[in-house]
Design an enzyme around this catalytic site. Structure first.
Site, PDB file in Angstrom:
ATOM      1  N   ASP A 102      43.293  -8.812  61.942  1.00 23.81           N
ATOM      2  CA  ASP A 102      42.692  -9.066  62.957  1.00 23.81           C
ATOM      3  C   ASP A 102      41.989  -7.751  63.512  1.00 23.81           C
ATOM      4  O   ASP A 102      41.244  -7.680  65.421  1.00 23.81           O
ATOM      5  CB  ASP A 102      43.196 -10.276  64.281  1.00 23.81           C
ATOM      6  CG  ASP A 102      44.397 -11.025  63.682  1.00 23.81           C
ATOM      7  OD1 ASP A 102      43.694 -11.176  62.262  1.00 23.81           O
ATOM      8  OD2 ASP A 102      44.572 -11.979  64.122  1.00 23.81           O
ATOM      9  N   LYS A 109      42.756 -17.489  60.321  1.00 19.11           N
ATOM     10  CA  LYS A 109      43.759 -17.878  60.828  1.00 19.11           C
ATOM     11  C   LYS A 109      43.712 -18.623  62.427  1.00 19.11           C
ATOM     12  O   LYS A 109      42.791 -17.910  62.829  1.00 19.11           O
ATOM     13  CB  LYS A 109      44.761 -16.762  61.095  1.00 19.11           C
ATOM     14  CG  LYS A 109      44.869 -16.235  61.284  1.00 19.11           C
ATOM     15  CD  LYS A 109      46.140 -15.015  61.477  1.00 19.11           C
ATOM     16  CE  LYS A 109      45.935 -13.382  62.402  1.00 19.11           C
ATOM     17  NZ  LYS A 109      45.921 -13.798  64.131  1.00 19.11           N
ATOM     18  N   VAL A 111      46.087  -4.866  65.212  1.00 18.31           N
ATOM     19  CA  VAL A 111      46.135  -5.771  66.593  1.00 18.31           C
ATOM     20  C   VAL A 111      46.147  -7.160  66.327  1.00 18.31           C
ATOM     21  O   VAL A 111      45.695  -7.965  65.878  1.00 18.31           O
ATOM     22  CB  VAL A 111      44.318  -5.648  66.519  1.00 18.31           C
ATOM     23  CG1 VAL A 111      44.202  -3.751  67.421  1.00 18.31           C
ATOM     24  CG2 VAL A 111      43.355  -5.897  66.689  1.00 18.31           C
ATOM     25  N   CYS A 145      48.986 -11.019  67.787  1.00 16.14           N
ATOM     26  CA  CYS A 145      48.804 -11.244  66.454  1.00 16.14           C
ATOM     27  C   CYS A 145      50.566 -10.002  65.582  1.00 16.14           C
ATOM     28  O   CYS A 145      50.751 -11.344  64.098  1.00 16.14           O
ATOM     29  CB  CYS A 145      47.754 -11.535  65.939  1.00 16.14           C
ATOM     30  SG  CYS A 145      47.361 -12.721  66.632  1.00 16.14           S
TER      31      CYS A 145
HETATM   32  N1  TIU Z   1      44.774 -10.574  67.022  1.00 14.30           N
HETATM   33  C1  TIU Z   1      46.114 -10.867  67.901  1.00 14.30           C
HETATM   34  O1  TIU Z   1      46.757 -10.177  68.341  1.00 14.30           O
HETATM   35  N2  TIU Z   1      45.602 -11.981  69.274  1.00 14.30           N
HETATM   36  C2  TIU Z   1      44.895 -11.712  70.386  1.00 14.30           C
HETATM   37  O2  TIU Z   1      44.827 -12.745  71.197  1.00 14.30           O
HETATM   38  N3  TIU Z   1      46.118 -10.668  71.010  1.00 14.30           N
HETATM   39  C3  TIU Z   1      46.231 -10.659  72.769  1.00 14.30           C
HETATM   40  O3  TIU Z   1      46.723  -9.158  72.637  1.00 14.30           O
HETATM   41  N4  TIU Z   1      45.238 -11.179  73.187  1.00 14.30           N
END
Ligand code: TIU
Length: 227
Positions: free
Chosen positions: A26, A131, A159, A164
């Site tokens: 992500d 996803k 991240v 995630c």
């Molecule tokens: N990709 C991911 O971690 N989605 C999130 O929503 N992360 C947050 O820290 N909010």
């Protein structure tokens, strides 16, 4: 197939390069740039930007050495049919998934904010998995792709550490993969949550996997012949 010994916590981990994939989770504008989903949730997205350079370096070595590279993107269909109402309605109107933002509709596939950052963009030959959830194994073909390529070990980057990445690492453990987390290639909107998530992964003798730094991985992969 070469065996590599990667310094990590709680122990050194031995992996075969041909059974190892790089997973980039992500690295999207929606999380890392201002005006996206991360900011809509009340976070400062700039905190995540320290991951860009180390992830770029990992991509470079993985490409040089011929590793399977998988990128993921969190996001939803424009009609939101794949977004549970609970996920949609938990935040105030105007800051919700599908609402209009400066980078297009928040967390919607095909919008500017949904795209992976140019610096770490996938090559056409690399796998991109869309996803709808946090865990990259949820409602995707990630497991099948990894099986098809004989992957046992995942070098996990991206991240955010506590959302995630940690849910995907937990999924990887249940599905029978070794997750090796690269701490400098991963970030959270909150440093204490980043540390806490890493601590949980490596606790109890590595209950979910290992935690290391990209320098230890680079040091080992540099020994391999380029493809
Ligand atoms: N990709 C991911 O971690 N989605 C999130 O929503 N992360 C947050 O820290 N909010």
């Amino acid at each position: 197939m070469s065996e590599l010994q990667i310094k990590a916590e709680p122990t050194t981990v031995t992996i075969k390069s041909g059974e190892t994939a790089l997973l980039v989770i992500d690295m999207q504008k929606d999380f890392i740039y201002s005006g996206g989903y991360g900011e809509a949730l009340g976070n400062n997205p700039k905190i995540l930007q320290r991951t860009i350079k180390p992830v770029q370096q990992m991509l470079q070595i993985a490409r040089e050495k011929g590793l399977l590279i998988i990128h993921t993107r969190e996001g939803h269909l424009p009609d939101l049919s794949d977004c549970p109402p609970t996920k949609l309605l938990r935040w105030p109107e105007g800051r919700r998934i599908g609402d209009q933002g400066p980078m297009g509709r928040i967390l919607i596939r095909g919008e500017k904010g949904h795209a992976i950052l140019d610096e770490v963009a996938p090559l056409p030959s690399e796998v991109v998995i869309d996803k709808p959830g946090k865990n990259a194994f949820y409602k995707t073909n990630l497991y099948e792709v990894l099986q098809e390529h004989g992957v046992v070990n995942l070098l996990v980057t991206g991240v955010t550490t506590d959302v995630c990445c940690s849910t995907t690492v937990s999924g990887a453990n249940d599905y029978g993969f070794n997750a090796i987390v690269l701490a400098d290639c991963m970030a959270s909107y909150d440093e204490s949550r980043h540390e806490a998530a890493l601590n949980i992964i490596k606790a109890q003798g590595g209950i979910f996997g290992w935690v290391t730094e990209s320098k230890h991985v680079l040091e080992q992969f540099e020994k391999l012949p380029s493809v």
